[in-house]
Write an enzyme that holds these catalytic residues in place. Structure first.
Site, PDB file in Angstrom:
ATOM      1  N   ARG A  70       0.702  -1.192   0.135  1.00 38.67           N
ATOM      2  CA  ARG A  70      -0.118   0.092  -0.102  1.00 38.67           C
ATOM      3  C   ARG A  70       0.724   1.239  -0.093  1.00 38.67           C
ATOM      4  O   ARG A  70       0.454   2.295  -0.700  1.00 38.67           O
ATOM      5  CB  ARG A  70      -0.983   0.041   1.322  1.00 38.67           C
ATOM      6  CG  ARG A  70      -1.888   1.103   1.017  1.00 38.67           C
ATOM      7  CD  ARG A  70      -2.816   1.094   2.230  1.00 38.67           C
ATOM      8  NE  ARG A  70      -2.256   1.504   3.494  1.00 38.67           N
ATOM      9  CZ  ARG A  70      -2.954   1.454   4.719  1.00 38.67           C
ATOM     10  NH1 ARG A  70      -4.258   1.058   4.671  1.00 38.67           N
ATOM     11  NH2 ARG A  70      -2.449   1.783   5.894  1.00 38.67           N
ATOM     12  N   ARG A  96     -10.183   3.319  -1.778  1.00 39.87           N
ATOM     13  CA  ARG A  96      -8.812   2.715  -1.261  1.00 39.87           C
ATOM     14  C   ARG A  96      -8.561   3.446   0.226  1.00 39.87           C
ATOM     15  O   ARG A  96      -8.856   4.863   0.441  1.00 39.87           O
ATOM     16  CB  ARG A  96      -7.625   2.847  -2.007  1.00 39.87           C
ATOM     17  CG  ARG A  96      -7.921   2.331  -3.537  1.00 39.87           C
ATOM     18  CD  ARG A  96      -8.063   1.175  -3.700  1.00 39.87           C
ATOM     19  NE  ARG A  96      -7.509  -0.015  -2.863  1.00 39.87           N
ATOM     20  CZ  ARG A  96      -7.649  -1.341  -2.823  1.00 39.87           C
ATOM     21  NH1 ARG A  96      -8.860  -1.942  -3.366  1.00 39.87           N
ATOM     22  NH2 ARG A  96      -6.764  -2.100  -2.160  1.00 39.87           N
ATOM     23  N   ILE A  97      -8.265   2.633   1.153  1.00 42.05           N
ATOM     24  CA  ILE A  97      -7.732   3.185   2.427  1.00 42.05           C
ATOM     25  C   ILE A  97      -6.350   3.801   2.245  1.00 42.05           C
ATOM     26  O   ILE A  97      -5.500   3.172   1.636  1.00 42.05           O
ATOM     27  CB  ILE A  97      -7.763   2.060   3.610  1.00 42.05           C
ATOM     28  CG1 ILE A  97      -9.410   1.884   3.983  1.00 42.05           C
ATOM     29  CG2 ILE A  97      -7.078   2.600   4.732  1.00 42.05           C
ATOM     30  CD1 ILE A  97      -9.660   0.787   4.814  1.00 42.05           C
ATOM     31  N   ASN A 112     -13.074  14.233   2.282  1.00 43.05           N
ATOM     32  CA  ASN A 112     -13.831  13.216   1.831  1.00 43.05           C
ATOM     33  C   ASN A 112     -15.239  13.444   2.277  1.00 43.05           C
ATOM     34  O   ASN A 112     -15.574  13.986   2.934  1.00 43.05           O
ATOM     35  CB  ASN A 112     -13.494  11.762   2.652  1.00 43.05           C
ATOM     36  CG  ASN A 112     -13.895  10.732   2.100  1.00 43.05           C
ATOM     37  OD1 ASN A 112     -14.069  10.283   1.083  1.00 43.05           O
ATOM     38  ND2 ASN A 112     -14.349   9.746   3.326  1.00 43.05           N
ATOM     39  N   HIS A 114     -18.710  11.086   2.859  1.00 42.02           N
ATOM     40  CA  HIS A 114     -19.217   9.777   3.302  1.00 42.02           C
ATOM     41  C   HIS A 114     -20.580   9.778   3.392  1.00 42.02           C
ATOM     42  O   HIS A 114     -21.155  10.617   3.868  1.00 42.02           O
ATOM     43  CB  HIS A 114     -18.328   9.469   4.695  1.00 42.02           C
ATOM     44  CG  HIS A 114     -18.562   8.141   5.206  1.00 42.02           C
ATOM     45  ND1 HIS A 114     -18.105   7.154   4.609  1.00 42.02           N
ATOM     46  CD2 HIS A 114     -19.545   7.600   6.067  1.00 42.02           C
ATOM     47  CE1 HIS A 114     -18.566   5.719   5.318  1.00 42.02           C
ATOM     48  NE2 HIS A 114     -19.368   6.365   6.161  1.00 42.02           N
ATOM     49  N   SER A 141     -22.008  13.204   4.899  1.00 41.18           N
ATOM     50  CA  SER A 141     -20.940  14.084   5.941  1.00 41.18           C
ATOM     51  C   SER A 141     -19.692  14.258   4.939  1.00 41.18           C
ATOM     52  O   SER A 141     -19.417  13.393   4.232  1.00 41.18           O
ATOM     53  CB  SER A 141     -20.400  13.150   7.097  1.00 41.18           C
ATOM     54  OG  SER A 141     -21.511  12.935   7.709  1.00 41.18           O
ATOM     55  N   ASP A 150     -12.920   7.370   8.161  1.00 39.28           N
ATOM     56  CA  ASP A 150     -14.087   8.076   8.435  1.00 39.28           C
ATOM     57  C   ASP A 150     -14.190   8.852   9.735  1.00 39.28           C
ATOM     58  O   ASP A 150     -15.400   8.744  10.114  1.00 39.28           O
ATOM     59  CB  ASP A 150     -15.234   7.221   7.952  1.00 39.28           C
ATOM     60  CG  ASP A 150     -15.345   6.555   6.666  1.00 39.28           C
ATOM     61  OD1 ASP A 150     -14.747   7.218   5.593  1.00 39.28           O
ATOM     62  OD2 ASP A 150     -15.858   5.201   6.709  1.00 39.28           O
TER      63      ASP A 150
END
Ligand code: GAR
Length: 228
Positions: A70, A96-97, A112, A114, A141, A150
């Site tokens: 990653r 993707r994290i 971001n 969500h 949000s 998140d």
């Protein structure tokens, strides 16, 4: 709009790109002082790439499958983003994290969206989980990204009622409409320099957001159809 100079933005996507489109449309309508310099996808087949092409925005794929770790993927992504020197990096359905190095590199300028009223329902399948929980309200949000998935400070939320006959798909559709309202607005606030974070709480024009960031665009005078 305030006539603020347009600032560089890079948008990261993985899929459909309806939020990307809402941002592009708001920029075109003069509602958001952004210069969308590039769209970068983690998925080679993402429909959002076609939206970027149609709008004349440079697009790139950084395919996570091409990297064994990653951290390498994150590095490649950073290189691609930084080539455009954006003031703001926007995750719009980017699935993707991201690692801590990446997030630290863009600290305070990484947003971001969500599909839930965070801190409720972080992660995946938010609409089905909201329905199962029996909650009366659901929503979306926009938040600053921190290493906690998140979990970063919330800038704006849109709240909608859950209806008795809602299915995950119907709920998702109504939430998505709200996403398309609040994301351009949050980006606008950011680019106009109106957001700050104090003790993990977002301030707009130096004022705490009502109810820890809870904000309903429908109920705000002057913002019926788009960003204000
Ligand atoms: C949106 O609902 C967004 O909130 C969600 O993915 C969808 C992307 O739709 N993001 C996440 O779940 C991130 N945790 P889009 O590609 O049409 O904008």
């Amino acid at each position: 709009m305030s006539g603020a100079p347009r600032e560089g933005v890079v948008v990261l996507i993985s899929g459909r790109g309806s939020n990307l489109q809402a941002i592009i449309d708001a920029v075109r309508a003069g509602q958001v002082p952004a210069d969308i310099r590039a769209v970068i996808s983690s998925e080679p087949g993402a429909p959002a790439l076609a939206r970027a092409r149609t709008s004349g925005i440079p697009s790139h794929v950084v395919n996570f499958r091409d990297f064994s770790a990653r951290e390498e993927f994150d590095q490649a992504l950073m290189q691609q983003i930084d080539a455009y020197q954006p003031r703001l990096v926007v995750l719009a359905g980017f699935m993707r994290i991201l690692g801590k190095n990446f997030i630290d590199h863009y600290a305070g300028r990484l947003l971001n969206i969500h599909p839930s009223l965070l801190p409720e329902f972080p992660g995946l399948n938010t609409h089905a989980r909201a329905l199962r929980s029996g909650t009366k309200y659901h929503g979306a949000s926009v938040h600053f990204v921190t290493p906690e998935v998140d979990g970063g400070p919330v800038i704006i939320q849109a709240v909608i009622p859950v209806l008795a006959d809602d299915r995950p798909e119907t709920l998702a559709e109504r939430v998505l409409k709200q996403e398309h309202r609040i994301y351009p607005l949050a980006i606008r606030w950011f680019l106009e320099g109106r957001l700050s974070v104090e003790d993990g709480r977002v301030l707009l024009d130096g004022q705490p957001r009502p109810e820890q960031g809870l904000f309903q665009p429908e109920s705000t005078p002057g913002t019926p159809a788009g960003p204000s």
